[in-house]
Design a protein around this motif. Structure first.
Motif, PDB file in Angstrom:
ATOM      1  N   ALA A 223     -32.841   9.832  44.966  1.00 36.39           N
ATOM      2  CA  ALA A 223     -31.878   9.877  43.780  1.00 36.39           C
ATOM      3  C   ALA A 223     -32.307  10.803  42.940  1.00 36.39           C
ATOM      4  CB  ALA A 223     -31.975   8.498  43.018  1.00 36.39           C
ATOM      5  N   LEU A 224     -33.577  11.016  42.458  1.00 32.56           N
ATOM      6  CA  LEU A 224     -33.887  11.997  41.493  1.00 32.56           C
ATOM      7  C   LEU A 224     -33.875  13.565  42.306  1.00 32.56           C
ATOM      8  CD1 LEU A 224     -37.305  10.512  39.988  1.00 32.56           C
ATOM      9  CD2 LEU A 224     -35.122  11.017  38.897  1.00 32.56           C
ATOM     10  N   ALA A 225     -34.197  13.562  43.407  1.00 30.20           N
ATOM     11  CA  ALA A 225     -34.147  14.905  44.199  1.00 30.20           C
ATOM     12  C   ALA A 225     -32.640  15.170  44.332  1.00 30.20           C
ATOM     13  CB  ALA A 225     -34.611  14.927  45.523  1.00 30.20           C
ATOM     14  N   ALA A 226     -31.743  14.408  44.340  1.00 33.19           N
ATOM     15  CA  ALA A 226     -30.396  14.755  44.410  1.00 33.19           C
ATOM     16  C   ALA A 226     -29.979  15.069  42.958  1.00 33.19           C
ATOM     17  CB  ALA A 226     -29.381  13.448  44.633  1.00 33.19           C
ATOM     18  N   ARG A 227     -30.313  14.797  41.930  1.00 34.79           N
ATOM     19  CA  ARG A 227     -30.114  15.247  40.467  1.00 34.79           C
ATOM     20  C   ARG A 227     -30.791  16.415  40.082  1.00 34.79           C
ATOM     21  NH1 ARG A 227     -28.733  10.214  41.452  1.00 34.79           N
ATOM     22  NH2 ARG A 227     -26.901   9.385  40.729  1.00 34.79           N
ATOM     23  N   LEU A 228     -32.000  16.739  40.506  1.00 30.58           N
ATOM     24  CA  LEU A 228     -32.859  17.703  40.287  1.00 30.58           C
ATOM     25  C   LEU A 228     -33.114  18.778  41.505  1.00 30.58           C
ATOM     26  CD1 LEU A 228     -35.559  15.403  38.461  1.00 30.58           C
ATOM     27  CD2 LEU A 228     -33.430  17.056  37.365  1.00 30.58           C
ATOM     28  N   PRO A 229     -32.207  19.241  42.074  1.00 27.10           N
ATOM     29  CA  PRO A 229     -32.233  19.908  43.258  1.00 27.10           C
ATOM     30  C   PRO A 229     -33.287  21.063  43.509  1.00 27.10           C
ATOM     31  CG  PRO A 229     -30.249  20.544  42.495  1.00 27.10           C
ATOM     32  CD  PRO A 229     -30.896  19.303  41.406  1.00 27.10           C
ATOM     33  N   SER A 230     -33.768  21.618  42.463  1.00 25.12           N
ATOM     34  CA  SER A 230     -34.653  22.656  42.577  1.00 25.12           C
ATOM     35  C   SER A 230     -36.078  22.108  42.898  1.00 25.12           C
ATOM     36  CB  SER A 230     -34.331  23.796  41.689  1.00 25.12           C
ATOM     37  OG  SER A 230     -34.602  23.402  40.333  1.00 25.12           O
ATOM     38  N   TYR A 231     -36.193  20.828  42.431  1.00 22.43           N
ATOM     39  CA  TYR A 231     -37.714  20.441  42.536  1.00 22.43           C
ATOM     40  C   TYR A 231     -38.110  19.384  43.696  1.00 22.43           C
ATOM     41  CZ  TYR A 231     -38.292  21.974  37.785  1.00 22.43           C
ATOM     42  OH  TYR A 231     -38.487  22.620  36.713  1.00 22.43           O
ATOM     43  N   LYS A 232     -39.083  19.386  44.260  1.00 22.31           N
ATOM     44  CA  LYS A 232     -39.481  18.635  45.390  1.00 22.31           C
ATOM     45  C   LYS A 232     -40.032  17.308  44.273  1.00 22.31           C
ATOM     46  CE  LYS A 232     -42.962  17.978  48.471  1.00 22.31           C
ATOM     47  NZ  LYS A 232     -44.395  18.247  49.156  1.00 22.31           N
TER      48      LYS A 232
ATOM     49  N   LEU B 145     -44.447   3.485  37.506  1.00 22.99           N
ATOM     50  CA  LEU B 145     -44.223   4.736  38.430  1.00 22.99           C
ATOM     51  C   LEU B 145     -44.547   6.027  37.846  1.00 22.99           C
ATOM     52  CD1 LEU B 145     -42.226   5.975  40.808  1.00 22.99           C
ATOM     53  CD2 LEU B 145     -40.440   6.214  39.053  1.00 22.99           C
ATOM     54  N   SER B 146     -45.195   6.739  38.679  1.00 23.35           N
ATOM     55  CA  SER B 146     -45.573   8.315  38.218  1.00 23.35           C
ATOM     56  C   SER B 146     -44.901   9.261  39.094  1.00 23.35           C
ATOM     57  CB  SER B 146     -47.031   8.405  38.679  1.00 23.35           C
ATOM     58  OG  SER B 146     -47.766   7.760  37.948  1.00 23.35           O
ATOM     59  N   ALA B 147     -44.417  10.066  38.719  1.00 25.47           N
ATOM     60  CA  ALA B 147     -43.727  11.216  39.347  1.00 25.47           C
ATOM     61  C   ALA B 147     -44.331  12.495  39.359  1.00 25.47           C
ATOM     62  CB  ALA B 147     -42.026  11.388  39.093  1.00 25.47           C
ATOM     63  N   ILE B 148     -44.251  13.386  40.344  1.00 27.20           N
ATOM     64  CA  ILE B 148     -44.865  14.708  40.101  1.00 27.20           C
ATOM     65  C   ILE B 148     -43.392  15.474  40.868  1.00 27.20           C
ATOM     66  CG2 ILE B 148     -46.362  16.707  40.973  1.00 27.20           C
ATOM     67  CD1 ILE B 148     -48.328  14.372  41.087  1.00 27.20           C
ATOM     68  N   LEU B 149     -43.073  16.350  39.778  1.00 27.11           N
ATOM     69  CA  LEU B 149     -41.885  17.303  40.042  1.00 27.11           C
ATOM     70  C   LEU B 149     -42.656  18.566  40.569  1.00 27.11           C
ATOM     71  CD1 LEU B 149     -40.717  15.149  37.885  1.00 27.11           C
ATOM     72  CD2 LEU B 149     -38.834  16.444  38.239  1.00 27.11           C
ATOM     73  N   SER B 150     -42.444  19.283  41.595  1.00 23.18           N
ATOM     74  CA  SER B 150     -42.723  20.588  41.919  1.00 23.18           C
ATOM     75  C   SER B 150     -41.698  21.574  42.156  1.00 23.18           C
ATOM     76  CB  SER B 150     -43.663  20.719  43.401  1.00 23.18           C
ATOM     77  OG  SER B 150     -44.754  19.824  43.117  1.00 23.18           O
ATOM     78  N   GLY B 151     -41.442  22.518  41.336  1.00 21.61           N
ATOM     79  CA  GLY B 151     -40.515  23.551  41.210  1.00 21.61           C
ATOM     80  C   GLY B 151     -40.643  24.879  41.846  1.00 21.61           C
ATOM     81  N   PRO B 152     -39.907  25.800  41.732  1.00 19.86           N
ATOM     82  CA  PRO B 152     -40.043  26.925  42.213  1.00 19.86           C
ATOM     83  C   PRO B 152     -41.309  27.753  41.817  1.00 19.86           C
ATOM     84  CG  PRO B 152     -37.793  26.901  41.391  1.00 19.86           C
ATOM     85  CD  PRO B 152     -38.569  25.593  41.212  1.00 19.86           C
ATOM     86  N   GLU B 153     -42.027  28.451  42.425  1.00 21.56           N
ATOM     87  CA  GLU B 153     -43.206  29.049  42.195  1.00 21.56           C
ATOM     88  C   GLU B 153     -44.261  28.199  41.738  1.00 21.56           C
ATOM     89  OE1 GLU B 153     -42.104  32.368  39.472  1.00 21.56           O
ATOM     90  OE2 GLU B 153     -40.261  32.926  40.763  1.00 21.56           O
ATOM     91  N   THR B 154     -44.853  28.243  40.393  1.00 21.04           N
ATOM     92  CA  THR B 154     -45.877  27.343  40.005  1.00 21.04           C
ATOM     93  C   THR B 154     -45.419  26.388  38.865  1.00 21.04           C
ATOM     94  OG1 THR B 154     -46.482  28.918  38.066  1.00 21.04           O
ATOM     95  CG2 THR B 154     -47.427  29.034  40.336  1.00 21.04           C
ATOM     96  N   ASP B 155     -43.994  26.179  39.046  1.00 21.58           N
ATOM     97  CA  ASP B 155     -43.423  25.039  37.829  1.00 21.58           C
ATOM     98  C   ASP B 155     -43.706  23.779  38.442  1.00 21.58           C
ATOM     99  OD1 ASP B 155     -42.007  24.170  35.949  1.00 21.58           O
ATOM    100  OD2 ASP B 155     -40.137  24.604  36.574  1.00 21.58           O
ATOM    101  N   HIS B 156     -44.839  23.040  37.755  1.00 20.23           N
ATOM    102  CA  HIS B 156     -44.948  21.499  38.056  1.00 20.23           C
ATOM    103  C   HIS B 156     -44.917  20.812  36.759  1.00 20.23           C
ATOM    104  CE1 HIS B 156     -46.247  22.776  42.059  1.00 20.23           C
ATOM    105  NE2 HIS B 156     -47.142  23.644  41.556  1.00 20.23           N
ATOM    106  N   PHE B 157     -44.678  19.745  37.055  1.00 18.17           N
ATOM    107  CA  PHE B 157     -44.208  18.448  35.703  1.00 18.17           C
ATOM    108  C   PHE B 157     -44.543  16.988  36.176  1.00 18.17           C
ATOM    109  CE2 PHE B 157     -41.964  16.188  32.566  1.00 18.17           C
ATOM    110  CZ  PHE B 157     -42.343  17.098  31.470  1.00 18.17           C
ATOM    111  N   ALA B 158     -45.423  16.223  35.670  1.00 16.90           N
ATOM    112  CA  ALA B 158     -45.868  15.032  35.970  1.00 16.90           C
ATOM    113  C   ALA B 158     -45.439  14.128  34.834  1.00 16.90           C
ATOM    114  CB  ALA B 158     -47.249  15.030  36.136  1.00 16.90           C
ATOM    115  N   ILE B 159     -45.004  13.229  35.480  1.00 18.12           N
ATOM    116  CA  ILE B 159     -44.564  11.825  34.442  1.00 18.12           C
ATOM    117  C   ILE B 159     -45.125  10.798  34.807  1.00 18.12           C
ATOM    118  CG2 ILE B 159     -42.549  10.630  33.375  1.00 18.12           C
ATOM    119  CD1 ILE B 159     -41.778  13.522  35.300  1.00 18.12           C
TER     120      ILE B 159
END
Length: 94
Positions: free
Chosen positions: A12-21, A32-46
């Motif tokens: 569900a999150l990937a469908a709404r945030l398509p440029s992130y793994k 819940l913890s979530a790690i979002l890995s984006g293009p290049e070195t763009d990472h975000f953890a919640i």
């Protein structure tokens, strides 16, 4: 409605945030913890997301919006801290 599974949340999150793994971890305390890995070195953890607060498609959309808002605020904070120079830095080399 039941709490969504890890794969349902990731999908569900990937469908709404398509440029992130999206990689989620479920914890025994119901968070819940979530790690979002984006293009290049763009990472975000919640971390510490209370899963019981996000049941169903509407709630996942709200979670995705909250994550995006936090990402924007974080980037704005990083950008403004890079642009600011302390008085000590501006006096160096004089």
């Amino acid at each position: 409605m039941d709490t969504l599974s890890k794969s349902e949340i990731e999908s569900a999150l990937a469908a709404r945030l398509p440029s992130y793994k999206i990689a989620c971890t479920l914890h025994a305390d119901g968070t819940l913890s979530a790690i979002l890995s984006g293009p290049e070195t763009d990472h975000f953890a919640i971390t510490g997301i209370v899963r019981a607060h996000y049941r169903g498609a509407e709630a996942i959309a709200r979670l995705a919006n909250e994550i995006l808002r936090e990402m924007v605020l974080s980037r704005q904070g990083m950008k403004s801290s890079r642009l600011q120079t302390s008085p000590l830095d501006s006096n160096e080399g004089r």
